[in-house]
Design a protein around this motif. Structure first.
Motif, PDB file in Angstrom:
ATOM      1  N   GLU A  60      81.494  -2.412  10.251  1.00 53.85           N
ATOM      2  CA  GLU A  60      80.882  -1.110   9.952  1.00 53.85           C
ATOM      3  C   GLU A  60      80.588  -0.966   8.463  1.00 53.85           C
ATOM      4  O   GLU A  60      79.542  -0.448   8.074  1.00 53.85           O
ATOM      5  CB  GLU A  60      81.799   0.026  10.399  1.00 53.85           C
ATOM      6  N   ALA A  61      81.501  -1.422   7.636  1.00 53.48           N
ATOM      7  CA  ALA A  61      81.297  -1.331   6.190  1.00 53.48           C
ATOM      8  C   ALA A  61      80.128  -2.196   5.746  1.00 53.48           C
ATOM      9  O   ALA A  61      79.455  -1.881   4.763  1.00 53.48           O
ATOM     10  CB  ALA A  61      82.568  -1.741   5.453  1.00 53.48           C
ATOM     11  N   ASN A  62      79.866  -3.283   6.473  1.00 56.25           N
ATOM     12  CA  ASN A  62      78.761  -4.177   6.141  1.00 56.25           C
ATOM     13  C   ASN A  62      77.500  -3.888   6.947  1.00 56.25           C
ATOM     14  O   ASN A  62      76.578  -4.704   6.959  1.00 56.25           O
ATOM     15  CB  ASN A  62      79.184  -5.637   6.357  1.00 56.25           C
ATOM     16  N   ASN A  63      77.478  -2.742   7.641  1.00 57.55           N
ATOM     17  CA  ASN A  63      76.339  -2.333   8.473  1.00 57.55           C
ATOM     18  C   ASN A  63      75.995  -3.364   9.539  1.00 57.55           C
ATOM     19  O   ASN A  63      74.827  -3.613   9.816  1.00 57.55           O
ATOM     20  CB  ASN A  63      75.112  -2.031   7.611  1.00 57.55           C
ATOM     21  N   LYS A  64      77.005  -3.976  10.138  1.00 60.66           N
ATOM     22  CA  LYS A  64      76.802  -4.955  11.204  1.00 60.66           C
ATOM     23  C   LYS A  64      77.486  -4.527  12.498  1.00 60.66           C
ATOM     24  O   LYS A  64      77.644  -5.317  13.409  1.00 60.66           O
ATOM     25  CB  LYS A  64      77.373  -6.326  10.790  1.00 60.66           C
ATOM     26  N   SER A  65      77.898  -3.275  12.600  1.00 59.88           N
ATOM     27  CA  SER A  65      78.673  -2.821  13.752  1.00 59.88           C
ATOM     28  C   SER A  65      77.832  -2.692  15.009  1.00 59.88           C
ATOM     29  O   SER A  65      78.375  -2.693  16.117  1.00 59.88           O
ATOM     30  CB  SER A  65      79.365  -1.496  13.444  1.00 59.88           C
ATOM     31  N   GLU A  66      76.526  -2.596  14.883  1.00 58.47           N
ATOM     32  CA  GLU A  66      75.701  -2.439  16.076  1.00 58.47           C
ATOM     33  C   GLU A  66      75.586  -3.745  16.865  1.00 58.47           C
ATOM     34  O   GLU A  66      75.182  -3.740  18.018  1.00 58.47           O
ATOM     35  CB  GLU A  66      74.301  -1.915  15.711  1.00 58.47           C
ATOM     36  N   ASP A  67      75.944  -4.857  16.259  1.00 60.71           N
ATOM     37  CA  ASP A  67      75.838  -6.145  16.940  1.00 60.71           C
ATOM     38  C   ASP A  67      76.905  -6.340  18.015  1.00 60.71           C
ATOM     39  O   ASP A  67      76.636  -6.908  19.063  1.00 60.71           O
ATOM     40  CB  ASP A  67      75.925  -7.292  15.938  1.00 60.71           C
ATOM     41  N   THR A  68      78.139  -5.883  17.759  1.00 56.80           N
ATOM     42  CA  THR A  68      79.239  -6.078  18.699  1.00 56.80           C
ATOM     43  C   THR A  68      80.086  -4.815  18.786  1.00 56.80           C
ATOM     44  O   THR A  68      80.054  -3.969  17.908  1.00 56.80           O
ATOM     45  CB  THR A  68      80.157  -7.242  18.258  1.00 56.80           C
ATOM     46  N   SER A  69      80.873  -4.745  19.863  1.00 55.14           N
ATOM     47  CA  SER A  69      81.803  -3.632  20.025  1.00 55.14           C
ATOM     48  C   SER A  69      83.223  -4.151  19.837  1.00 55.14           C
ATOM     49  O   SER A  69      83.450  -5.358  19.716  1.00 55.14           O
ATOM     50  CB  SER A  69      81.655  -3.018  21.417  1.00 55.14           C
TER      51      SER A  69
END
Length: 93
Positions: A60-69
């Motif tokens: 989330e901090a690296n703006n990559k949270s939408e890729d995986t749960s």
């Protein structure tokens, strides 16, 4: 230790020297309570869910949270640990 002579030169009293060297150490000690555990260490002791939650926060901090749960991370980490354990067993035999 290298900066202590400068602190002693700037502070004219022993009380101020003690205070100026103790307060940063206390602040760091308090910060350690809020610092999360290492995901690698959590995996090594079998706490997969906590490791996946921390990895998700990092994503989330690296703006990559939408890729995986969190659930997907948890399943990936379990597979990784199982694979690592099987490789270690094959090396021993």
């Amino acid at each position: 230790m290298c900066g202590l002579p400068l602190v002693a030169w700037l502070c004219s009293d022993w009380y101020l020297i003690g205070l100026s060297t103790s307060v940063p150490a206390i602040a760091i000690y308090i910060y350690l309570w809020y610092l999360p555990e290492s995901p690698r260490w959590l995996l090594s002791i079998g706490k997969h869910e906590q490791a996946s939650k921390i990895l998700y926060k990092i994503a989330e901090a690296n703006n990559k949270s939408e890729d995986t749960s969190v659930a997907e991370l948890n399943s990936m980490l379990r597979k990784l640990v199982a694979k690592t354990e099987s490789e270690e067993r094959s090396k021993k035999s």
